[in-house]
Enzyme design. Structure first.
Site, PDB file in Angstrom:
ATOM      1  N   GLU A   1       7.172   0.144   0.443  1.00 24.37           N
ATOM      2  CA  GLU A   1       6.702  -0.114  -0.925  1.00 24.37           C
ATOM      3  C   GLU A   1       6.626   1.119  -1.827  1.00 24.37           C
ATOM      4  OE1 GLU A   1       3.507  -3.544  -0.647  1.00 24.37           O
ATOM      5  OE2 GLU A   1       3.326  -2.146   1.016  1.00 24.37           O
TER       6      GLU A   1
ATOM      7  N   GLU B   1       4.780 -13.808   2.628  1.00 26.24           N
ATOM      8  CA  GLU B   1       3.589 -13.407   3.377  1.00 26.24           C
ATOM      9  C   GLU B   1       2.619 -14.584   3.464  1.00 26.24           C
ATOM     10  OE1 GLU B   1       1.778  -9.758   2.077  1.00 26.24           O
ATOM     11  OE2 GLU B   1      -0.080 -10.166   3.142  1.00 26.24           O
TER      12      GLU B   1
ATOM     13  N   ARG C   1      -5.871  -3.134  -5.262  1.00 31.03           N
ATOM     14  CA  ARG C   1      -4.920  -2.033  -5.104  1.00 31.03           C
ATOM     15  C   ARG C   1      -4.559  -1.442  -6.470  1.00 31.03           C
ATOM     16  NH1 ARG C   1      -1.464   0.443  -1.247  1.00 31.03           N
ATOM     17  NH2 ARG C   1      -2.289  -0.762   0.486  1.00 31.03           N
TER      18      ARG C   1
END
Ligand SMILES: Cc1cc2nc3c(=O)[nH]c(=O)nc-3n(C[C@H](O)[C@H](O)[C@H](O)COP(=O)(O)OP(=O)(O)OC[C@H]3O[C@@H](n4cnc5c(N)ncnc54)[C@H](O)[C@@H]3O)c2cc1C
Ligand code: FES
Ligand code: FES
Length: 1361
Positions: free
Chosen positions: A1293, A833, A911
């Protein structure tokens, strides 16, 4: 042990002058290859890819550990005239060794343009290919198996795939597809078998129909598979068969650096060795190849003894079997296996022991070529064969040429053979000729054990072999040899203990004395290389104890000791795990019978590129053909973790012929050099200071890869160390080394009051390590100059727009001059990413400056060193709860190890902070987060992105509450579950929250209560084996944490022939995104999927794209695709209405002539999100949640820490699945990746910040044998999601965390072991639950013997980051 010099009959008396050739001739896919100047340093893989342009065979590791490079080699055995077919690793096979052989690559067996081979078709249609990078290797392992065994057994399959890794699929679909070739699958009913004709279980497991009306279980249709007809396979090239000179001629190949000899006579071999005592013999090249590639050793003379009879023959003698030193391990295994069935049992005990050990020796590709001689001569302290040979004191024949005379002698393994680390008594001019495996005596027993991180294809941590002779018909020890590996620089014996055992009875009393004595005799320094000191020491004792139990059982069977000498419960300690045969069921919602047959939504469509991937035709970045004037780039990396750069000197490198340039920070302005995904706190090339090992200091550009890499190694850097050097989270806390603006807190309710009112308060912590992405394709980039101010990059990246943006920044040109393309990735998992820039930016710079194409694909070790991992996390928490078990308050501190730069660590932390409570409602919360700055490579996104780490804490919390209140964990979970309408600590209301339903369905599917009872009974009856069960729910929020990324784009072009070219902003990383996008467009446009094609993702097609990450690829791009389709439908509407009977092609034709635009863009911006506690508290943090529940049952071996997952059941709510095959593939793949994270995969760092685990040799991903013995996955039915494309849900995920069910089941099993011996069930177990941690947590009398030195009294070999 005396090393006797004896005469032997080796001398053939022949004239050693044989005919010599210097032209390499071999066949590849039936075509003859003639090379007059072969390079002895070139591997078969490089030759296939670079010289023959056969790029189907992939490079995954270069060290024989992943199987991506598997090809089949065929050769004729001149003695039997048999053709032999072997799967081998092309990355370790020297091309020079191929003389006279036939090589078959994935391209040679089938293609999409002609006909797929059934092996290719079945893996594709069974959904066994996701990113496809491992697929050609797996195809070739299966193909090679079928060539030698047209109807293999499931056991054959297990062995065939020991050396292959897949990071995407979770293996189940591959095995299901290939099971159709096996004996077990074929049924006496033939074509009428329900498994074939479609009436049985969709995955070919049984003939029971377990599907119901709205539930389907058929992911693929076996009846449509191409039949496999072994008689249709290509023949062995007749020229190789007929011309014996291929074997009888001596060979010499010379390059400027290396000479390759292939003698055919022993005298010739010995002469060459006498003249070149430092020459290496190359048999399997599985040691030498690794030394050359990774230790960069140069051996100017290589000798291949494959045609020297004495080294390649097998002979049976009265008391032994002679194996020539070059006989492959596989041939030894097969020969002994056969002998075991023929000879009396007592004679074969040594052979059995060797066969069992060989099963766990590397993978099949390695065993097919690696030799026993190579294993002995390498003398690795963790060699698997040396302990057996040492305990067996085997005899070996050695020969050398002295003054032109052939001299032979016999030497024995055993005391004195190894003289030091990788040294032995065989002189440099000598050659090991053969080894004699002894037949055993009736009163002799030989037992060996190996404990590794992973059971299959792994090197040992400790191994042992015990060879005991009893006085006839007694249990009195007459003589005993005990050898251990992994406890010293060489394989060692334990002579003192052995001496003490002589004349003693083989009983419990002796065990006590032996274990104590072994502990004293085999100590380890606290900082000894390899680490795990206490574990290794306890293994010595445990493995002895296992051997004791096995031998005792044999003595019982022989009637020598009474049957009650060992209790039934103790017997469990004698067992070892064996790979079970897979059982599985995959259930999903059947599409309505009213749905048009052409409408692909909800159907298990095969991955759009699966066929190409299976034939090797799918192109990845490094498969792009090389250009005439192309250059290769190699990175110069920091070898210090925190130091000032005093100087960088590339003079020597630049002087090398073919080296074009060296770039460093001096070639960029300070501004250009500063980069990063969000914060520009990194550099393209380190300037002044390095902050971690593996940081990029510069780049060498040269005419080819090996030159560039050699030159890069000769760049001299002088450093000055800087303190402090911070590696671990604990170091960071000690030094308060946090990124600015941290800690941050999120609060809900009033924890102060809640703690005051709480009936119970508990403080705990949990800790988990990082995880290497280990995408099978490493980072790669090809940069091509276009016009003077334009550049185009082909890049293996999940974020082409970011590469474009940063290239434009580094080159100081506008973004519209930069195009970044990504066709497909061989896996990404988050690792591509933001980290693609490490390769892409130097390539872009070199290409732009030199005006020449520049390529770089990282070697596996470089990739692992440079690109960072999943974040290790530490959580410290305080809980308040009622006596009933209702959680009322939680204060939690979350620390992640970010490495040296910020990268995405703040989002990962966030997160974790928003996921830590998992599915449990906690009314009063205060969560704090710290981003720790350390001297490690920058850690980055990894599937789950902090979510799994956060939820790991949540699952500890719920278990703590259950343990302390003494209640059933399931009741505590139910009591605390969120319900629809509840509000999270970040103010999000949970709508249609399905966790209770998933939970109930999963308990039912798994037969939980029955299993739990069975486990209780099992645990009562087995002292050294314990089972555990765990239920783990998951709740995963879907959206990027950064608001602006929640947008998607698409472009649809329809051409005159009606074909549709679809582009969207997502990248195909194996997750099936393109397949789903095609399905969405097909439904929206009302056309068959076959009319739609996706070529690539490119920044000039769809601009300003978001990374393919956060599981939202389908959500954001799917909606954008629908938007574009809607525009096109509106334009076509009048035409369709005017011509209702026409077909698609006619409508398009008409539209074209009516001058209607057949190109449309689509766009989507996710609504209602953008939560910010201060500025936007009412917005959603997440668009919705994906939920699920998993249950795993695990069995552990308390003596070794080994484990096996016996079953896993998963129920996931993924809305209305767009493609159940792809979604189930994601669930299973994520589970296995999560399983790896929580149990197997351990990153090993030195206290100086050096990553030791830099390849598959040391870093263990789950393999084929690690999948749950029973693996059932169901998708929740009747749960459409109103907030995403076609009512689906994101899936990439969310299931990963369910892999932790194996961890918690292991913890449950350990708790049972501890409880039985009266130890507390409140114990720490850090993730991953490696064999070392499991063993040491199962405390017992053996671990109590090991004294642990005080942590501050020594510097450990490794530390946990
Ligand atoms: C992926 C992988 C997994 C592995 N797994 C294991 C494992 O599970 N257990 C284990 O023990 N090892 C393992 N190994 C190590 C290695 O495979 C073995 O040591 C193997 O037996 C070496 O044999 P070879 O023929 O390939 O040796 P080569 O690389 O060809 O040679 C190795 C050395 O032996 C010398 N040599 C070879 N034959 C002779 C001879 N006749 N006389 C004198 N010197 C000789 C060579 O000069 C060279 O120094 C693994 C290696 C790899 C790459
Ligand atoms: S690339 Fe050869 S085994 Fe990995
Ligand atoms: S499909 Fe196996 S590694 Fe991707």
């Amino acid at each position: 042990m005396d090393q006797k010099i004896e005469s032997s009959d080796l001398s053939t008396g022949k004239n050693v002058r044989t005919k010599t050739s210097s032209v390499l001739i071999f066949f590849v896919n039936g075509k003859k290859v003639i090379d007059a100047n072969p390079d002895p340093e070139c591997t078969l893989l490089t030759y296939l890819r670079d010289k023959l342009f056969l790029c189907g065979t992939k490079l995954g590791c270069g060290e024989g550990g992943c199987g991506a490079c598997t090809v089949m080699i065929s050769r004729i055995d001149r003695n039997t005239n048999e053709i032999r077919h072997l799967a081998v690793n092309a990355c370790l096979t020297p091309v020079c060794a191929m003389h006279g052989y036939a090589v078959t690559t994935v391209e040679g067996i089938g293609s999409t343009r002609t006909r797929l081979h059934p092996v290719q078709e079945r893996i594709a249609k069974a959904h066994g290919s996701q990113c496809g990078f491992c697929t050609p290797g797996i195809v070739m392992s299966m193909y090679a198996l079928l060539r030698s065994s047209p109807q293999p057994t499931m056991k054959d399959l297990e062995i065939a795939f020991q050396g292959n890794l897949c990071r995407c699929t979770g293996y189940r679909p591959i095995l299901e597809g290939y099971k159709t070739f096996t004996k077990e699958f074929s049924c006496a009913m033939g074509d009428k078998c329900c498994k074939v004709n479609g009436n049985g279980d969709g995955n070919g497991n049984s003939c029971n129909d377990n599907s119901s009306n709205n539930v389907d279980d058929k992911l693929f249709e076996k009846s449509k598979f191409l039949p496999f007809d072994p008689s249709q396979e290509p023949i062995f090239p007749p020229e190789l068969q007929l011309n014996t000179e291929f074997d009888s001629n001596s060979i010499v190949f010379k390059s400027p650096r290396v000479t390759w000899y292939r003698p055919v006579e022993l005298e010739e071999l010995l002469q060459i060795k006498a003249q070149n005592p430092n020459a290496k013999l190359v048999v399997g090249n599985t040691e030498v190849g690794v030394e050359v590639k990774f230790k960069h050793l140069l051996y100017p003379v290589l000798i291949n003894p494959s045609k020297v009879k004495q080294l390649n023959e097998i002979k049976e003698h009265e008391d032994s079997i002679y194996f020539g030193a070059s006989v492959s391990l596989m041939d030894i295994q097969n020969y002994l296996q056969d002998l075991i069935t023929k000879l009396p049992e007592y004679q074969t005990r040594f052979f059995k022991c060797a066969v069992e050990m060989l099963h766990y020796f590397a993978g099949k590709q390695i065993r097919n070529v690696a030799s026993l001689g190579g294993n002995i001569m390498t003398g690795s302290p963790i060699s698997d064969m040396n302990p057996i040979l040492t305990a067996g004191t085997v005899k070996m024949l050695v020969a050398g040429m002295v003054d032109g005379q052939l001299k032979t002698r016999y030497v024995h393994m055993g005391s004195g053979f190894f003289t030091g680390y990788r040294k032995n008594i065989i002189a440099p001019h000598e050659v090991l000729i053969g080894i004699y495996f002894p037949k055993t005596l009736p009163n002799q027993y030989v037992i060996a054990f190996k404990q590794a991180r992973r059971r299959d294809d792994d090197i040992a941590i400790v191994n042992s072999a015990i060879n005991v002779f009893f006085k006839p018909n007694t249990n009195i020890v007459d003589q005993i040899f005990m050898a251990f590996g992994g406890m010293a620089p060489t394989t060692i014996l334990a002579p003192r203990t052995s001496e003490m055992m002589i004349k003693q009875n083989w009983d419990h009393v002796l065990v006590e004395r032996v274990t104590e004595s072994l502990c004293a005799e085999l100590p380890l320094e606290p900082s000894a290389p390899g680490g795990m000191i206490a574990y290794r020491r306890s293994l010595v004792v445990s493995l002895f104890y296992k051997s004791y139990l096995v031998i005792s059982q044999k003595l019982v069977s022989a009637g020598i000791i009474p049957y009650d000498s060992i209790s039934d419960e103790e017997c469990s300690g004698a067992e070892t795990f064996h790979t079970p045969i897979l059982k599985s069921a995959q259930l999903f919602e059947r599409v309505s019978s009213e749905q048009s047959i052409c409408d692909p939504i909800g159907r298990p469509k095969v991955h759009a590129a699966a066929m190409k991937q299976a034939t090797g035709e799918a192109m990845y970045c490094d498969d792009i053909p090389r250009m005439e004037n192309e250059l290769y780039l190699a990175l110069v990396l920091s070898t210090k973790a925190h130091a000032k750069i005093l100087s960088i000197d590339a003079t020597e490198a630049l002087a090398m012929d073919g080296v074009q340039a060296f770039y460093s920070s001096k070639d960029l302005t300070e501004y250009e050099n500063e980069v990063g995904p969000v914060f520009h706190d990194e550099t393209v090339f380190a300037a002044n200071v390095v902050y971690c090992q593996g940081q990029v200091l510069g780049a060498i550009v040269a005419s080819n890869q090996s030159l560039a890499q050699r030159a890069a190694r000769s760049v001299h850097v002088i450093y000055e160390d800087i303190s402090p050097l911070i590696v671990t989270i604990e170091h960071a806390i000690e030094h308060k080394s946090y990124f600015p603006n941290y800690p941050r807190f999120v609060e809900k309710g009033d924890i102060g009051t809640a703690f005051k009112d709480a009936e119970h308060i508990f403080e705990g912590s949990c800790r988990m390590g990082g995880q290497e992405h280990f995408y099978l394709e490493t980072h790669a980039c090809v940069a091509i100059p276009r016009d003077s101010d334009e550049i185009e990059l082909f890049c293996s990246t999940q974020h082409p727009s970011e590469v474009q943006k940063l290239v434009s920044h580094v080159l100081s040109i506008p973004a519209h001059r930069v195009v970044c393309r990504s066709k497909r990735l061989g896996g990404g998992f988050g690792g591509k990413e933001s980290r693609s820039i490490s390769v892409a930016l130097p390539c872009a710079l070199a290409c732009y400056r030199l005006r020449r194409p520049v390529r770089c694909m990282l070697d596996r070790d470089e990739d692992m060193m440079i690109t960072g991992t999943r974040h290790p996390f530490l959580f410290k928490y305080k809980l308040g709860f009622t006596s009933e078990g209702l959680i009322t308050a939680c204060y939690i501190e979350c620390y992640n190890n970010a490495g040296w730069s910020m990268d995405l660590s703040f989002s990962v932390l966030e997160r974790a902070m928003y996921h830590f409570e998992n599915c449990y409602k906690i009314p009063n919360i205060k969560v704090g987060g710290w981003v720790c700055k350390t001297n490690l490579p920058s850690n980055t996104a990894f599937r789950g992105f902090g979510g799994p780490q956060g939820m790991f804490a949540g699952e500890h919390i719920i278990r703590d509450v259950a343990r302390i209140t003494g209640k059933d964990l399931l009741d505590i979970m139910r009591m605390n579950f969120y319900k629809s309408g509840d509000i999270t600590h970040y103010n999000q209301k949970l709508e249609n929250f399905p966790i209770q339903r998933c939970f109930d369905e999963c308990l039912k599917q798994a037969n939980f209560y029955m299993k739990r009872k069975e486990i209780e009974d099992f645990n009562k009856n087995n002292r050294w084996r314990k089972r555990g069960i765990a239920v783990v729910p998951t709740k995963y929020g879907i959206a990027f944490g950064v608001m602006h990324l929640n947008q998607g784009g698409a472009l649809i072009n329809i051409y005159g022939d009606g074909s549709v070219l679809l582009s969207h902003g997502g990248v195909e990383i194996g997750q099936g995104l393109n397949t789903k996008m095609i399905q969405c467009a097909a439904r929206a446009l009302g056309i068959p999927t076959e009319l739609i094609h996706i070529s690539e993702t490119a920044t000039d097609k769809v601009p300003n794209t978001s990374p393919t990450a956060a599981s939202v690829g389908s959500d954001i791009n799917g909606m954008a695709v629908l938007d574009a389709c809607q525009k096109l439908n509106e334009r076509l509407k009048p035409i369709k209405e005017a011509l209702p009977k026409a077909d698609w092609k006619e409508w398009i034709n008409k539209a074209y002539f009516d001058r209607i635009s057949l190109s449309a863009t689509g766009f989507y911006s996710m609504p209602d999100i953008g939560y910010d506690p201060i500025n936007n508290p009412n917005a959603r943090m997440y668009n919705y949640y994906t939920n699920g529940v998993g249950i795993s049952v695990v069995e552990i071996d308390c003596l070794t820490g080994d484990h096996q997952v016996l079953s896993t059941d998963i129920v996931m709510d993924i809305g209305s699945s767009i493609n159940p095959a792809i979604d189930i593939g994601q669930i299973e793949g994520a589970y296995m990746q999560g399983y790896g994270l929580f149990t197997l995969e351990e990153l090993i760092y030195s206290p100086q910040g050096t990553l030791y685990s830099r390849g598959p040799g040391m870093y263990k991903l789950p393999g084929f044998a690690d999948i749950p013995a029973e693996f059932n996955v169901s998708l929740l039915t009747g749960a459409p999601n109103p907030r995403a494309v076609y009512s689906s849900k994101a899936v990439g995920e969310p299931p990963l965390f369910i892999g932790s069910a194996a961890f918690f089941a292991i913890k449950d099993a350990i708790a049972a072991a501890r409880a039985e011996k009266g130890f507390s069930t409140n114990f720490e177990l850090h993730a991953p639950a490696t064999s070392a941690r499991i063993r040491m947590a199962c405390r017992d009398k053996f671990t109590n013997l090991i004294d642990e030195p005080h942590a501050d009294s020594f510097t450990p070999w490794n530390i946990v980051p």
